[in-house]
Write an enzyme that holds these catalytic residues in place. Structure first.
Site, PDB file in Angstrom:
ATOM      1  N   CYS A 225     -68.587  39.603  17.234  1.00  0.00           N
ATOM      2  CA  CYS A 225     -67.085  39.409  17.148  1.00  0.00           C
ATOM      3  C   CYS A 225     -66.443  40.673  16.886  1.00  0.00           C
ATOM      4  O   CYS A 225     -66.730  41.533  16.275  1.00  0.00           O
ATOM      5  CB  CYS A 225     -66.583  38.348  16.030  1.00  0.00           C
ATOM      6  SG  CYS A 225     -65.013  37.918  16.191  1.00  0.00           S
TER       7      CYS A 225
ATOM      8  N   HIS B 280     -59.565  39.097  21.135  1.00  0.00           N
ATOM      9  CA  HIS B 280     -60.248  38.984  19.984  1.00  0.00           C
ATOM     10  C   HIS B 280     -61.358  37.669  20.152  1.00  0.00           C
ATOM     11  O   HIS B 280     -60.881  36.505  20.420  1.00  0.00           O
ATOM     12  CB  HIS B 280     -59.597  38.569  18.796  1.00  0.00           C
ATOM     13  CG  HIS B 280     -60.367  38.067  17.475  1.00  0.00           C
ATOM     14  ND1 HIS B 280     -59.850  37.282  16.535  1.00  0.00           N
ATOM     15  CD2 HIS B 280     -61.505  38.524  17.031  1.00  0.00           C
ATOM     16  CE1 HIS B 280     -60.499  37.255  15.464  1.00  0.00           C
ATOM     17  NE2 HIS B 280     -61.623  37.967  15.759  1.00  0.00           N
TER      18      HIS B 280
ATOM     19  N   HIS C  49     -59.639  33.008  17.325  1.00  0.00           N
ATOM     20  CA  HIS C  49     -59.552  33.835  18.546  1.00  0.00           C
ATOM     21  C   HIS C  49     -58.546  33.706  19.279  1.00  0.00           C
ATOM     22  O   HIS C  49     -58.289  32.517  19.642  1.00  0.00           O
ATOM     23  CB  HIS C  49     -61.067  33.550  19.320  1.00  0.00           C
ATOM     24  CG  HIS C  49     -62.508  33.719  18.413  1.00  0.00           C
ATOM     25  ND1 HIS C  49     -63.700  33.194  18.777  1.00  0.00           N
ATOM     26  CD2 HIS C  49     -62.709  34.830  17.759  1.00  0.00           C
ATOM     27  CE1 HIS C  49     -64.616  33.759  18.005  1.00  0.00           C
ATOM     28  NE2 HIS C  49     -64.001  34.716  17.157  1.00  0.00           N
TER      29      HIS C  49
ATOM     30  N   ALA D  32     -54.815  40.331   9.115  1.00  0.00           N
ATOM     31  CA  ALA D  32     -54.219  40.105   8.110  1.00  0.00           C
ATOM     32  C   ALA D  32     -54.818  39.212   7.056  1.00  0.00           C
ATOM     33  O   ALA D  32     -54.419  39.413   5.789  1.00  0.00           O
ATOM     34  CB  ALA D  32     -52.679  39.276   8.464  1.00  0.00           C
TER      35      ALA D  32
ATOM     36  N   HIS E  37     -59.823  43.743   9.121  1.00  0.00           N
ATOM     37  CA  HIS E  37     -59.794  43.297  10.725  1.00  0.00           C
ATOM     38  C   HIS E  37     -58.659  42.486  10.948  1.00  0.00           C
ATOM     39  O   HIS E  37     -58.802  41.998  12.081  1.00  0.00           O
ATOM     40  CB  HIS E  37     -61.260  42.622  10.892  1.00  0.00           C
ATOM     41  CG  HIS E  37     -61.288  41.233  10.690  1.00  0.00           C
ATOM     42  ND1 HIS E  37     -61.059  40.919   9.679  1.00  0.00           N
ATOM     43  CD2 HIS E  37     -61.713  40.085  11.206  1.00  0.00           C
ATOM     44  CE1 HIS E  37     -61.296  39.519   9.217  1.00  0.00           C
ATOM     45  NE2 HIS E  37     -61.710  39.072  10.751  1.00  0.00           N
TER      46      HIS E  37
ATOM     47  N   SER F  32     -48.744  43.480  14.780  1.00  0.00           N
ATOM     48  CA  SER F  32     -49.910  44.294  14.702  1.00  0.00           C
ATOM     49  C   SER F  32     -49.780  45.658  14.549  1.00  0.00           C
ATOM     50  O   SER F  32     -48.672  46.259  14.875  1.00  0.00           O
ATOM     51  CB  SER F  32     -51.022  43.973  15.888  1.00  0.00           C
ATOM     52  OG  SER F  32     -51.272  42.459  15.997  1.00  0.00           O
TER      53      SER F  32
END
Length: 380
Positions: free
Chosen positions: A77, A169, A141, A297, A295, A278
């Protein structure tokens, strides 16, 4: 360095200021994992939160063995960051969102040659999960079109800040799940010693799943670019869920990253929730954090409790538009609440902890334009 580096034990470092809220269960899981046989050092990130037995948002260095169950089911991932050819000045959010249809089923015949080329280029032999290539999946995702909101270091920005950006993602989907399920039946949660055949078997499967995840993100990006009729260039792609060789203080071993972005491979995007900024950052690789970063929040609330916390305050219509005027595409009502911005920590506070710890420099702040979760019926 500030006060964002907490030494919990001789094995455990937590990159978070004392005012950063970290759930007690996550700390408990961090301590439990640090006590596993062969585990040498553990670093928790400011987005640390509880997972299924092991915390998410941490890196773990072991010697002589690895823990496949710690890597989990979503092997490989990670996030791919793309620049599109579309100027921001020409972006109309509603028009952009309307083009994002038919993006969840198998890619189909028009993409077959590109899939075959990608598999050959990356040495992927497994064909059992080809139908999932190019699909995002569920959970946290997403694919998100973004715009530069604030440029902190123009010289470090890797592309053209006047163009629409795309952050993808996703991971290895059913392939990673099948690898973990097979492993758990045969070995449970026990360590795999580095000198055993089982170690080599798992690692070969793991490495292929990592490459599969990278191809998956590339195909997702190309699928979304085609949908908005734009070209695109991948600026970088990084995995945050894997195990790989690593050396600490001259000692060879294995680094498990469980929701921890590598800080030794160039620029990194640390995404907020779909209703938050972001951040594009330049890492300063540091052994105290096991050359890793947050990776994202990080969750505040467990999935499953979000709807009861929010449904009396917000309607579905309130959650598909954000304070930025951006749009969220998500037809799964439960997922819409589970992934609400309120369920996540403030991304600025997470990134600020990394800045104060001397681990990153800010390059740009990014805001969402359109976030795609699912049009309904998503899986895994």
């Amino acid at each position: 360095m500030g006060n964002s580096v907490q030494i919990l034990t001789d094995k455990i470092t937590l990159i978070a200021s004392p005012t950063t809220w970290v759930e007690g269960l996550a700390i408990q899981q961090l301590r439990h994992t640090a006590a596993l046989a062969g585990m040498v050092k553990v670093a928790g990130m400011p987005d640390l939160h509880p997972g299924r037995g092991y915390p998410i948002g941490a890196a773990f260095f072991s010697q002589g063995c690895i823990y496949p169950a710690l890597v989990g089911n979503d092997i490989g991932c990670g996030m791919g960051f793309w620049q599109t050819s579309l100027p921001l000045a020409k972006v109309k959010i509603d028009k952009l969102a309307r083009r994002l249809v038919d993006l969840e089923g198998p890619l189909g015949a028009p993409w077959a040659e590109l899939v075959a080329q990608g598999k050959a280029r990356l040495g992927i032999d497994n064909a059992h999960f080809d139908q999932a290539l190019g699909t995002i999946g569920g959970g946290n995702h997403f694919a998100e079109f973004q715009a530069v909101d604030c440029l902190h270091d123009a010289g470090a920005f890797p592309g053209d800040p006047s163009r629409l950006l795309l952050l993808v993602h996703s991971g290895s989907r059913g392939l990673g799940q099948a690898i973990l399920a097979r492993h758990l039946v045969e070995h449970g949660h026990e360590a795999l010693a580095a000198d055993t055949p089982a170690f080599g078997t798992y690692l070969a499967q793991h490495d292929e799943a990592v490459r599969w995840a990278e191809l998956n993100r590339e195909l997702i990006a190309r699928r979304f670019l085609a949908a908005i009729r734009a070209e695109g260039q991948c600026l970088f792609d990084l995995n945050h869920n894997l195990v790989s060789p690593y050396s600490l203080a001259g000692q060879a071993g294995w680094l498990h990253r469980k929701g921890a972005t590598p800080a030794d491979q160039g620029l990194v995007v640390i995404p907020g929730s779909r209703g938050d900024y972001s951040y594009l950052v330049q890492p300063k690789a540091d052994a105290k954090a096991l050359h890793s970063l947050a990776h994202g929040a990080g969750r505040k609330w467990q999935r499953g409790e979000c709807k009861s916390r929010l449904s009396h305050k917000y309607r579905r219509e309130d959650l598909v538009r954000t304070r930025f005027g951006s749009q969220v595409i998500c037809a799964d009502k439960t997922l819409l609440f589970d992934e609400a911005p309120q369920a996540y920590k403030d991304c600025h506070s997470v990134v600020d902890d990394l800045v104060q710890a001397g681990l990153v420099q800010l390059v740009a702040r990014l805001k969402p334009v359109v976030t795609f979760k699912t049009q309904g019926g998503c899986a895994g």
